[in-house]
Design an enzyme around this catalytic site. Structure first.
Site, PDB file in Angstrom:
ATOM      1  N   HIS A   1      -5.697  18.087  -5.696  1.00  0.00           N
ATOM      2  CA  HIS A   1      -5.074  17.889  -4.297  1.00  0.00           C
ATOM      3  C   HIS A   1      -3.968  18.891  -4.028  1.00  0.00           C
ATOM      4  O   HIS A   1      -2.863  18.911  -4.466  1.00  0.00           O
ATOM      5  CB  HIS A   1      -4.175  16.701  -4.250  1.00  0.00           C
ATOM      6  CG  HIS A   1      -5.308  15.359  -4.437  1.00  0.00           C
ATOM      7  ND1 HIS A   1      -5.674  15.102  -5.677  1.00  0.00           N
ATOM      8  CD2 HIS A   1      -5.638  14.390  -3.466  1.00  0.00           C
ATOM      9  CE1 HIS A   1      -6.441  13.860  -5.550  1.00  0.00           C
ATOM     10  NE2 HIS A   1      -6.514  13.525  -4.355  1.00  0.00           N
TER      11      HIS A   1
ATOM     12  N   HIS B   1      -5.993  17.976   1.646  1.00  0.00           N
ATOM     13  CA  HIS B   1      -5.621  16.956   0.821  1.00  0.00           C
ATOM     14  C   HIS B   1      -6.116  16.499  -0.454  1.00  0.00           C
ATOM     15  O   HIS B   1      -5.593  16.863  -1.481  1.00  0.00           O
ATOM     16  CB  HIS B   1      -5.688  15.333   1.535  1.00  0.00           C
ATOM     17  CG  HIS B   1      -4.806  14.345   0.947  1.00  0.00           C
ATOM     18  ND1 HIS B   1      -5.496  13.873  -0.321  1.00  0.00           N
ATOM     19  CD2 HIS B   1      -3.930  13.645   1.650  1.00  0.00           C
ATOM     20  CE1 HIS B   1      -4.812  12.824  -0.456  1.00  0.00           C
ATOM     21  NE2 HIS B   1      -3.844  12.513   0.269  1.00  0.00           N
TER      22      HIS B   1
ATOM     23  N   GLU C   1       5.496 -10.904  -5.702  1.00  0.00           N
ATOM     24  CA  GLU C   1       5.049 -10.709  -6.764  1.00  0.00           C
ATOM     25  C   GLU C   1       4.455  -9.355  -7.355  1.00  0.00           C
ATOM     26  O   GLU C   1       4.851  -8.956  -8.446  1.00  0.00           O
ATOM     27  CB  GLU C   1       3.799 -11.808  -7.069  1.00  0.00           C
ATOM     28  CG  GLU C   1       3.881 -13.071  -6.940  1.00  0.00           C
ATOM     29  CD  GLU C   1       3.976 -13.651  -5.697  1.00  0.00           C
ATOM     30  OE1 GLU C   1       4.154 -14.959  -5.349  1.00  0.00           O
ATOM     31  OE2 GLU C   1       3.777 -12.910  -4.691  1.00  0.00           O
TER      32      GLU C   1
ATOM     33  N   HIS D   1      -4.330 -23.074  -5.967  1.00  0.00           N
ATOM     34  CA  HIS D   1      -3.478 -22.920  -6.690  1.00  0.00           C
ATOM     35  C   HIS D   1      -3.613 -23.072  -8.482  1.00  0.00           C
ATOM     36  O   HIS D   1      -2.858 -22.765  -9.104  1.00  0.00           O
ATOM     37  CB  HIS D   1      -2.251 -23.752  -6.460  1.00  0.00           C
ATOM     38  CG  HIS D   1      -1.275 -23.245  -5.245  1.00  0.00           C
ATOM     39  ND1 HIS D   1      -1.785 -22.873  -4.010  1.00  0.00           N
ATOM     40  CD2 HIS D   1       0.001 -23.097  -5.208  1.00  0.00           C
ATOM     41  CE1 HIS D   1      -0.891 -22.544  -3.317  1.00  0.00           C
ATOM     42  NE2 HIS D   1       0.109 -22.427  -3.976  1.00  0.00           N
TER      43      HIS D   1
END
Length: 704
Positions: free
Chosen positions: A44, A279, A443, A505
Site C-alpha cells: 500500500h 491505496h 464488548e 443468549h
C-alpha cells in the site's frame, strides 16, 4: 536600533537549509516506501506518500524513544492503526536507527523478513502492537493510554514522575469507520485520557472508493461529542501547522486529542494521487518513474538514503539515549526516596509475580449443592487482588452477573471527582488509580483495550461478559493470541443451562469457535476448586491469552478426598475417578457443569457392574501440550468406548472420543425455558448418559 541585515540573511539561509533538509527527509520516507512496495510487487504505497510529512514531524520533533532500547519503560508509544501503511513505519524505524537493516525493507512482505505486510508485535523492533484489522490499533492505543494513566497514578509521587509518556496513533478513514473505534473513542473521551493523541490521515480515499460515497459525517464534531479535543490541519504538507497542532494537543491535559490532517493519498504521483488506485497496489514501474521525476527524486538506484538525511534521522539515537539516561537518573532518585515503590515498579515492568501472590487462595469444602463457578471466580479474584496490584479489568456492564468487581479497589474514572449517580461503583475511590474498568456495553472495544493494556506492559488485564458475546470480541481475542499476550477473558453464562433468556443468549458454537483460535487456552472448570486452579493457570501463563468459561448455575463442589485433586486441571485432563484396577469398560469425559452429571451416571453404571473411568477435561489446549505418554494414560487407545458430555457444539470432540466413541452435545440452538428443563429436554440427564454409555459398550462387544 535596526536589525542587522547580515543576521536576517543568515537566519533566512538557515531556514532555507532546514526546509530543504525537511523536504529531503520526507521524500526519503516516501521513496523508501514506494521502492519497497514496488520490489515486493505488493503493498500500500498511497498512505506513506501522503502521510510522510506528519509522520516525519512526529518522529523527529515530538516522539520520545530510544532506538537502541525499543523497550525503554518511559518511551512514548506509537501505533500505526492504519496497518496497511506498514512500510511507512518500517522506513521510519530503519532511518531512526532501530535494528532494522535496509535489507529488511528490500525484503518487504517476503518469507522470513522482519517487515511483514502489516505490523506484528514481536517480529519487528519498535512495533508496539499488531495492527491490520482496522480500528484495532486505535482501540489498543486507548488501552495503552489507560495503562500509562494507571501506572502514573499508582507510582508517581510529587516531584517524581517516573511514568510520564504519550500514546500517539495514526489512523485512516477505515479505522474511524469501524465500530470498534467508535466504542473505544467514546470511552476514551469519558475517561479524559489527555495523553492520547490521534493523528488522522484524512485523505478522503478508501480502498475502493472516495469517502464521499460512504463517509460524509463531520468527524471533528463526532469526536467533540465524544469529549475529545479536535484540530484541523488543512494542508498535510504544512510542517509548521502540524507542529503547532501537536504542541496544542500536548498542552490539552484533560481530553484526548484528534488532529485531522488533510493529506493526499499517493502524493506526487501524476496519475494516481487522490485515487484509490494508490491505496492497495504498487504504483507500477512507469508511474514510479513519473512520480520520482515530479518530486525531483533520482530514478536510480532504488532505496536511496542520502547521507545528510540519514545523519538527521539518526540524531534520534543520541537523543533517545540521553532521554533514557535522564529517566534512569530520575528513577534512581525515586528509588532512594521510595524504595518499596521502586522495587514494586521494577517487578511489574519485568512481568514478575510477587512472592506468595497466591497465598491464602480459597479452597472450597465439598458441597453437594455447591456454587456457580462464576461466584467461585469472584471470591478468588477478591482474595488475590490485594497482592496483585497490576491485575486490572472489568466487564461490559455485567459486574453483578460476572462477579468480576474488585471490591474496594477503586474505579478507574476521569478526574472530575465523584459526582452524580455512582451506582455500580466497586468502592475505594474514583480516579485513574482505580483498578475496576467500567467498559460499558462495548464488548469489542473491551477486548481491544485489554490488548493495549497488555502490550503497554506492567498490567495483567482481564475482561468479562457472557460467553455468547465472545462473538463481539473475537477479533480482539484472535489478536491477543497472535501477539501471544497475557489477557484473561472471563466468560460466564456458559451454556443452554442459563435458561429463560433463550437461544439469543444461550451459547452453542462459541466454545468450538474459541478452541479453534491458535494459542488461546480455553478452560471450562467443573467446580469451585477447579475454578481456583484455572485462575492460577491464567495468571501464571505469560505468553498466551486464557479464556475462562464459567457457569451461571450452581454446580456441586466435589469431595476431593474421594476424587482426584483439582490441581489436575493444570494438565488439561485428568482421571477424576477410575475403574477397579484401572481397567475401564468405558470412559466418561466431561467439562464444566456436565462433570457432576457424568459422575452420577458413572455411579449408576457401576451398580450395574460396568467399570467406568471418569475424566475431567477442562482444557483441550493444556491436555494437548502434555507428553504423549500422559495423554495415553488418561485416554488409553485400548478403550474405544468413550463418551464425552458437554452442553455445547460437538465439533472437535471426536479427536478425543475416537471413531468408536460418542458425544452428547448441542448441535442446534437453545430454547427459552428454565435451565434445568432445557438441559433435560436436550438429553443432559443421568438416564440418557447411561443409555448412550450402554449402547457404546454393546457396540464394542459386538465388534469384538
Amino acid at each position: 536600533m535596526q536589525p542587522d541585515p547580515r543576521h536576517i540573511q543568515t537566519k533566512m539561509a538557515r531556514h532555507q537549509v532546514m526546509k530543504e533538509l525537511d523536504s529531503l527527509c520526507i521524500n526519503t520516507i516516501r521513496f523508501l516506501s514506494v521502492d519497497a512496495v514496488e520490489k515486493a510487487n505488493s503493498g500500500h504505497p498511497g498512505l506513506p506518500m501522503g502521510a510522510a510529512p506528519l509522520a516525519y514531524v512526529l518522529w523527529t520533533r515530538f516522539l520520545r524513544y530510544n532506538p537502541t532500547n525499543p523497550g525503554w519503560e518511559n518511551r512514548d508509544r506509537f501505533v500505526l492503526s492504519a496497518g496497511h501503511g506498514s512500510i511507512l513505519l518500517y522506513s521510519l524505524l530503519h532511518l531512526t536507527g532501530y535494528d532494522l537493516p535496509l535489507e529488511q525493507l528490500k525484503s518487504f512482505r517476503q518469507w522470513g523478513s522482519k517487515t511483514p505486510g502489516h505490523p506484528e508485535r514481536g517480529m519487528t523492533p519498535g512495533v508496539e502492537t499488531t495492527t491490520g484489522p482496522l480500528g484495532q490499533g486505535f482501540a489498543n492505543s486507548v488501552g495503552m493510554a489507560i495503562a500509562e494513566a494507571y501506572l502514573a497514578a499508582r507510582y508517581n509521587r510529587p516531584g517524581h514522575s517516573i511514568v510520564d509518556h504519550y500514546t500517539y496513533t495514526l489512523v485512516g478513514d477505515g479505522d474511524l469507520m469501524e465500530g470498534v473505534a467508535s466504542e473505544a473513542a467514546s470511552l476514551a473521551g469519558h475517561l479524559k485520557l489527555g495523553k492520547l493523541i490521534c493523528l488522522y490521515d484524512d485523505n478522503h480515499i478508501t480502498l475502493s472508493a472516495g469517502t464521499n460515497i460512504t463517509f460524509t459525517e463531520n468527524r471533528a464534531l463526532r469526536f467533540e461529542a465524544y469529549g475529545w479535543h479536535t484540530q484541523t490541519v488543512g494542508n498535510g504538507n504544512d510542517l509548521a501547522a502540524i507542529d503547532h497542532a501537536l504542541r496544542a494537543a500536548q498542552a490539552e491535559t484533560t481530553r484526548p486529542s484528534l488532529i485531522l490532517v488533510r493529506t493526499h493519498i499517493g502524493y506526487g504521483s501524476p496519475n494516481k494521487e487522490d485515487t484509490f488506485a494508490a491505496h492497495g497496489s504498487p504504483l507500477g514501474e512507469k508511474e514510479v518513474k513519473l512520480t520520482k521525476q515530479a518530486l525531483g527524486w533520482p530514478l536510480d538506484p532504488t532505496f536511496i538514503i542520502r547521507d545528510e538525511a540519514l545523519v538527521h534521522f539518526r540524531r534520534a539515537v543520541k537523543t533517545g539515549k540521553k532521554a533514557e539516561a535522564e529517566w534512569n537518573a530520575e528513577f534512581s532518585r525515586y528509588g532512594k526516596a521510595f524504595p518499596d515503590l521502586a522495587a514494586q515498579f521494577q517487578q511489574v515492568i519485568a512481568d514478575k509475580l510477587p512472592k506468595s501472590w497466591d497465598a491464602g487462595i480459597p479452597m472450597f469444602p465439598a458441597d453437594a449443592k455447591g456454587i456457580a463457578t462464576r461466584v467461585a471466580s469472584g471470591e478468588l479474584l477478591n482474595t488475590i487482588d490485594k497482592r496483585l496490584p497490576t491485575l486490572i479489568g472489568g466487564s461490559a456492564d455485567l459486574d453483578p452477573s460476572t462477579h468480576t468487581a474488585l471490591k474496594a479497589m477503586g474505579d478507574f474514572e476521569n478526574l472530575c471527582g465523584e459526582a452524580g449517580n455512582l451506582q455500580g461503583s466497586a468502592g475505594g475511590g474514583w480516579s485513574h488509580a482505580g483498578r475496576n474498568l467500567h467498559f460499558g456495553v462495548r464488548e469489542h472495544a473491551m477486548g481491544s483495550i485489554a490488548n493495549g493494556l497488555a502490550v503497554h506492559g506492567g498490567i495483567i488485564p482481564f475482561t468479562a461478559t457472557f460467553l455468547i458475546f465472545s462473538d463481539y470480541m473475537r477479533p480482539a481475542i484472535r489478536l491477543a493470541a497472535l501477539m501471544e499476550q497475557r489477557v484473561i477473558f472471563v466468560f460466564t453464562h456458559d451454556s443452554i443451562a442459563l435458561g429463560e433468556d433463550g437461544p439469543t443468549h444461550q451459547p452453542v458454537e462459541q466454545l468450538a469457535s474459541l478452541r479453534a483460535i491458535p494459542q488461546l487456552v480455553v478452560i471450562r472448570p467443573c467446580d469451585a476448586n477447579e475454578t481456583v486452579v484455572a485462575w492460577c493457570v491464567a495468571i501464571e501463563t505469560r505468553n498466551r491469552p486464557v479464556a475462562l468459561i464459567l457457569t451461571r448455575q450452581e454446580v456441586p463442589t466435589l469431595d476431593r478426598a474421594r476424587f482426584a485433586g483439582a490441581d489436575g486441571l493444570r494438565r488439561g485432563a485428568y482421571i477424576l475417578a477410575d475403574a477397579p484396577h484401572g481397567k475401564p469398560d468405558i470412559i466418561l469425559i466431561g467439562t464444566g457443569s456436565e462433570l457432576s452429571l457424568i459422575i452420577a451416571a458413572g455411579q449408576k453404571l457401576a451398580k450395574e457392574k460396568v467399570k467406568v473411568r471418569i475424566v475431567s477435561m477442562p482444557s483441550w489446549e493444556l491436555f494437548d501440550a502434555q507428553p504423549r505418554s500422559y495423554r495415553k494414560s488418561v485416554l488409553p487407545p485400548s478403550v474405544g468406548a468413550r463418551l464425552a458430555v458437554e452442553a455445547a457444539s460437538t465439533q472437535g470432540w471426536h479427536k478425543y472420543v475416537g471413531d468408536e466413541g460418542d458425544v452428547i452435545g448441542v448441535d442446534r440452538f437453545g430454547a427459552s425455558a428454565p435451565g434445568e428443563v432445557v438441559m433435560g429436554e436436550y438429553g443432559f440427564t443421568v438416564k440418557n448418559v447411561c443409555k448412550r454409555a450402554r449402547e457404546l459398550i454393546r457396540r464394542k462387544r459386538r465388534t469384538l
